[in-house]
Design a protein around this motif. Sequence first.
Motif, short mmCIF file in Angstrom:
data_model
loop_
_atom_site.label_atom_id
_atom_site.label_comp_id
_atom_site.label_asym_id
_atom_site.label_seq_id
_atom_site.Cartn_x
_atom_site.Cartn_y
_atom_site.Cartn_z
N VAL A 1 0.78 -26.17 28.92
CA VAL A 1 2.64 -25.51 29.14
C VAL A 1 2.85 -25.86 30.49
N HIS A 2 3.69 -26.90 30.75
CA HIS A 2 4.44 -27.16 31.78
C HIS A 2 5.72 -26.66 31.84
N VAL A 3 6.12 -25.53 32.76
CA VAL A 3 7.70 -25.18 32.77
C VAL A 3 8.19 -25.84 33.80
N ARG A 4 9.68 -26.24 33.18
CA ARG A 4 10.60 -26.79 34.03
C ARG A 4 11.97 -26.02 34.05
N ILE A 5 12.53 -25.95 35.15
CA ILE A 5 13.86 -25.01 35.31
C ILE A 5 14.84 -25.79 35.84
N THR A 6 16.02 -25.81 35.32
CA THR A 6 17.05 -26.58 35.59
C THR A 6 17.98 -25.94 36.49
N ALA A 7 17.41 -25.07 37.36
CA ALA A 7 18.07 -24.36 38.62
C ALA A 7 16.93 -24.07 39.56
N PRO A 8 17.73 -23.91 40.79
CA PRO A 8 16.64 -23.74 41.98
C PRO A 8 16.16 -22.40 41.70
N VAL A 9 15.10 -22.01 42.78
CA VAL A 9 14.66 -20.56 42.59
C VAL A 9 15.87 -19.55 42.98
N ILE A 10 15.86 -18.42 41.98
CA ILE A 10 16.94 -17.38 42.30
C ILE A 10 16.52 -16.31 43.29
N THR A 11 17.05 -16.24 44.52
CA THR A 11 16.34 -15.49 45.46
C THR A 11 17.52 -14.15 46.08
N HIS A 12 18.69 -14.47 45.41
CA HIS A 12 19.46 -13.33 46.03
C HIS A 12 20.32 -12.86 44.57
N GLY B 1 2.87 -25.96 14.05
CA GLY B 1 2.63 -27.22 13.71
C GLY B 1 3.11 -28.36 14.72
N LEU B 2 4.02 -27.91 15.40
CA LEU B 2 4.38 -28.94 16.64
C LEU B 2 3.71 -28.58 17.84
N VAL B 3 3.24 -27.68 18.18
CA VAL B 3 2.95 -27.09 19.50
C VAL B 3 1.38 -27.35 19.58
N LYS B 4 0.69 -27.09 18.44
CA LYS B 4 -0.71 -27.06 18.37
C LYS B 4 -1.54 -28.43 19.05
N GLY B 5 -2.14 -28.25 20.02
CA GLY B 5 -2.93 -29.12 20.62
C GLY B 5 -2.25 -30.07 21.33
N LYS B 6 -0.88 -29.93 21.78
CA LYS B 6 0.18 -30.69 22.49
C LYS B 6 0.34 -30.31 24.01
N ARG B 7 0.34 -31.13 24.98
CA ARG B 7 0.83 -30.79 26.19
C ARG B 7 2.24 -30.64 26.17
N LEU B 8 2.74 -29.50 26.45
CA LEU B 8 4.27 -29.22 26.37
C LEU B 8 4.87 -29.03 27.82
N VAL B 9 6.20 -29.69 27.66
CA VAL B 9 7.15 -29.48 28.68
C VAL B 9 8.32 -28.50 28.23
N VAL B 10 8.16 -27.40 28.89
CA VAL B 10 9.12 -26.36 28.31
C VAL B 10 10.30 -26.19 29.60
N VAL B 11 11.54 -26.57 28.64
CA VAL B 11 12.59 -26.61 29.80
C VAL B 11 13.53 -25.34 29.77
N ASP B 12 13.62 -24.57 30.76
CA ASP B 12 14.51 -23.32 30.82
C ASP B 12 15.52 -23.25 31.62
N ASP B 13 16.62 -22.54 31.57
CA ASP B 13 17.63 -22.45 32.66
C ASP B 13 17.54 -21.75 34.00
N SER B 14 16.59 -20.53 33.87
CA SER B 14 16.56 -19.83 34.86
C SER B 14 15.38 -18.80 34.68
#
Length: 450
Positions: A372-383, A337-350
Amino acid sequence: MKEYCGLFGISGHKTAANLVYLGLYALQHRGQESAGICATDGVKLRLQAGMGLVADVFDKERLLRLPGSRAIGHNRYSTTGGSHRVNMQPLLVDIKGRLLSLAHNGNLVNARELRQQLKAKGAIFSSTNDSEVILHLMARSRRGGLEEQLQEALKRVKGAYSLLLMDGDKMIAVRDPYGFRPLCYGRLGRAHVFASESCAFDLIGARYVRELERGEMLVVNGGRLRSRRMPVPRRGASCIFEFIYFSRPDSFVFGHDVHDVRQRLGCELFREHPVDADLVMPVPDSSNVAAIGYAEQAKLPFKLGLIRSHYIGRTFIEPDQSIRDFGTRIKYNPVKGLVKGKRLVVVDDSIVRGTTTRKLVAMLRQAGAKQVHVRITAPVITHSCFYGIDTPTRKELIGSSYSVARICKHLGADSLGYLSISGLRRAAEDTGLDFCTACFDGKYPVGKGE
Ligand code: SF4
């Protein structure tokens, strides 16, 4: 990304083992594979440990077998050394007739090299974990006292270590000279208390006093506290991931409020990656606070569009292909009911391998999300991390091989934004700390080991 361990110790309390049990309970998020407590009445050191969660390993009877006013405890998560009974901590050894117990959070980068040297000189190891190397080095020391032996041993080890050590007389807490892992000090009445995070103090009603300095050794002997210092490098290297993900938001780590820093990560993330959307939602629980920061900065509603089940242990029924993405589904479920028809920003840590994020994006689309727009609170983990965090090999890290655009496509998201390293530093600027950021830039403060 999984933390290796949580430490808790108390000296000078008549129910020491019970309080360590509670402390470990509060630190359960730092390690779920094994739990152990060693206690002393000043004469004997007694150890109880087992595989599993603190509440599963210990019951009333087991705690009754741990009398004494001093105790240390350890929650373990491991890959180095493997998840075996022999690697449970605290370790308990007899060094020249003196019983000694050790609990370690971190990872030594020269452990293998030291182990080979020690074996060549006849040392016999009883575990495969790196912490035992410290005890062997102490055993070979010609110095008399516990502190001196420990200091001599620590001169030879390289890497990340926060330690709790105990014999029949003393308790010692140490942080390595770079300060990779946290360790804080508090008081409970006349008792001295140590913990990886301050949330463990709150549960037992102890007062947080301060974080140990990097390279500091705090010694409790006969109710008195002394501080000794090892030489430290000019720059420290506190693990920035403690603020991004590992530590509980109700904790103080490295002397700072995790909640504050985590919320600022969300604010910086919006400044760097704004997007036109209807609502902001976290991937619960570790991203809740950062998503609040993002939503406040964006002036968008914050909603819990994904619900995480807290009651999953190990499921022994693994369904066949008929239930797709069972592992992710059993943990997360969208609020349709919350996400249907919505433009979402989904925040994750990594994003580590990208597998879970991809499944979550698909799940939200299936539930009717418009974007669905994904936003990550860390830089890209490369190592990979070599300082006490379980990361896959570089090859398995999606960020080491693919551009952000490719990762976004792989996830099936409408857009993807990672916080930059400078954004990360800005968010943590108030702490005044120097951070390790090796998993984002490959600049390893003490090398990678063998
Ligand atoms: S490499 Fe990453 S996870 Fe490991 S200590 Fe450094 S910042 Fe923390």
